[in-house]
Scaffold this motif. Sequence first.
Motif, PDB file in Angstrom:
ATOM      1  N   ASN A   1      41.260  32.273  27.015  1.00 38.49           N
ATOM      2  CA  ASN A   1      40.508  32.140  25.774  1.00 38.49           C
ATOM      3  C   ASN A   1      41.477  31.954  24.616  1.00 38.49           C
ATOM      4  O   ASN A   1      42.663  32.263  24.714  1.00 38.49           O
ATOM      5  CB  ASN A   1      39.611  33.357  25.526  1.00 38.49           C
TER       6      ASN A   1
ATOM      7  N   TRP B   1      37.555  32.696  22.145  1.00 34.93           N
ATOM      8  CA  TRP B   1      36.755  31.544  22.526  1.00 34.93           C
ATOM      9  C   TRP B   1      37.326  30.937  23.797  1.00 34.93           C
ATOM     10  O   TRP B   1      38.512  30.652  23.896  1.00 34.93           O
ATOM     11  CB  TRP B   1      36.776  30.471  21.431  1.00 34.93           C
TER      12      TRP B   1
ATOM     13  N   LEU C   1      34.815  26.353  22.965  1.00 35.11           N
ATOM     14  CA  LEU C   1      35.423  25.603  21.872  1.00 35.11           C
ATOM     15  C   LEU C   1      34.998  24.135  21.912  1.00 35.11           C
ATOM     16  O   LEU C   1      34.618  23.549  20.898  1.00 35.11           O
ATOM     17  CB  LEU C   1      36.948  25.702  21.963  1.00 35.11           C
TER      18      LEU C   1
END
Length: 620
Positions: free
Chosen positions: A531, A535, A540
């Motif tokens: 991540n 995210w 993303l």
Amino acid sequence: MIMGRHHFPFPLLLLSTFIFDDVLADDCISELKHIYMAEEALLTTETKRNYVLCSDTIFTPGPVDESGTVLIGSDAPLVCRSNCTIECENNCILDGSEGSTYGIFLMPSLAFGSTAMDPVVESIVISGVTVRGWTDAANQIPVVVGGTSGSVTFKKCTFEDNQADPLFLLDQYMMSEAMDGRSLSDTLNEETELSSRMMFPTRRQLVNPNSPEEENENHRQLPELGDSDNLVITFDNCIFRNNIPPNDAQTLGGYSLVRFRGTDPTLPEDQVATSLHAIFDSCDFVNNTFVLKENEEASLSLIDFYSTGNLTLEKNCFEDSPTQSNGLITMQSGAQVMRRFNYVKPGEANSKVCDFIAALNPNYELLDPDEACYANTALQTTCRPNFFCFPGDSLVETENQGTIPMKELQLGDRIQTASGKFEPVYSFGHYGPDQMGEFVRFILSTGDTLELSASHMVFIAGQSYPIPASMVKPEDVLQTTATATAAFVQDIVRITKSQGVYAPFTTSGTLVVNGVICSSFIYPLETYYSNWFGWSMHALAHRWERWHRWYYYLFQSMEESYTKEGLSTWVAPYYEALLQNNTVMMIYMGVQVILPDLVVILAAAAFVRWQRRRHRKTLG
């Protein structure tokens, strides 16, 4: 070299025109001499011409004898003047096994003489032709190009199973001699009956027109052309395969597969031509062994750029093609080179000094190694990596048509996603029906298989975010829809090749392919991070794509444009930037993804603050 008034008397020119009108009435051309006759008869080249070769046809041009002629009884080489396109849809072979001298001859001033004295080769395109079986290096040159300006493009051509030196010869210097008014056909038999012959220079006249003594006494120079790209030669999606060097070099500097001679080799270094631009775009050099155990001192290269012009190398693959030289590619020290996204198999060069490109002086002497070597700047791990796609025979479940292969999907079709619901395909991130893709194949416990590109992401059991296919291991369990059986990975085939590449984008960013839940997106970095600031890469990419989705929601657009690589024009700029500088681009994308939320939050905060102030004034 034909410098006479006409190769054919005027009545024969008229007759050849009528003959060719009949040829044009047919669907395709089965003999190259008809193209020669039509091009010879032209009074102007301003009108564009398009010649279509018959598919599944072997063309065998006749040999050039010592007088520099080709009997009409034999077929001609493939020739063209400016504004000409020659194309083949399937399996058109220029075969050199019968003693042919030239396969493709694009030197109008030397093939047609005074009827084509303009040395320009403008907008010539050769498409879909295979050059094969040219093994007599002492007497053959499969492809010859010469002109002082213009553009010549070889598109989707294949050059295979040849033993030529060189396979391709571009010679601007030879054109300067023709422009000086000195015909290389001075040695031709002037009593030859021109009405029965097509005339070309001999191989010796092209490769070695004069003895070394004559060369030293008679320096010749190209016309003043300036520093612009007066002559542009492009190889677009071409294949060079299974070619080897001859035992005895015929050209200056050793053996070369593709040779560009942009100057007289006897000129001083400060007088070489700078008008040539050679472009190799998405070409494959495969299994070309340019190593001679019998002559270890010989210099061998795949591309010899004997010019101080411009050399562009983009998205090319060099695999199983070792060379015995200072580099895979040699070029003059004053040349400008642009290289990006090329794949060079590790250890491929087998060179004395440079792994990729070596810069030499006009005498073919290596410069200082610290200045001479140009490395492959894009260190790709596979040939044209990271294309995010599935093969065309992958199966998807649609709402209205049932199960169909992905190659039949259209924009707007609704397909099954991770939630089990059906969502519209609003875009194809990659759409290439004619492209060859490289895929990872998972053999599953359900008896099915799943193929996708190594960087494409797939969901595995126990994780909320997907991982690249290259990270999946045997015994991993791939996520399936709620009604499907768990799919264990029993075996993995790392590389398979198939025609057709597709990457459907759905509104949720997921889709079910062969019963397995996959992401619409790829993981583009070489280093894996689960991540970025909380995210996942999938989240993303999905968030970044929202502008594209909003455009679809607003306009319900059923049209989309793609680059020549098949990438959606929405995606291509970011994708290429990622390849150039992955980390920086990821940070930029992250800021771009998060920034709109910050703007909304700040705007909401400002609005609330303004409302409070307004309320206080009202109370006061």
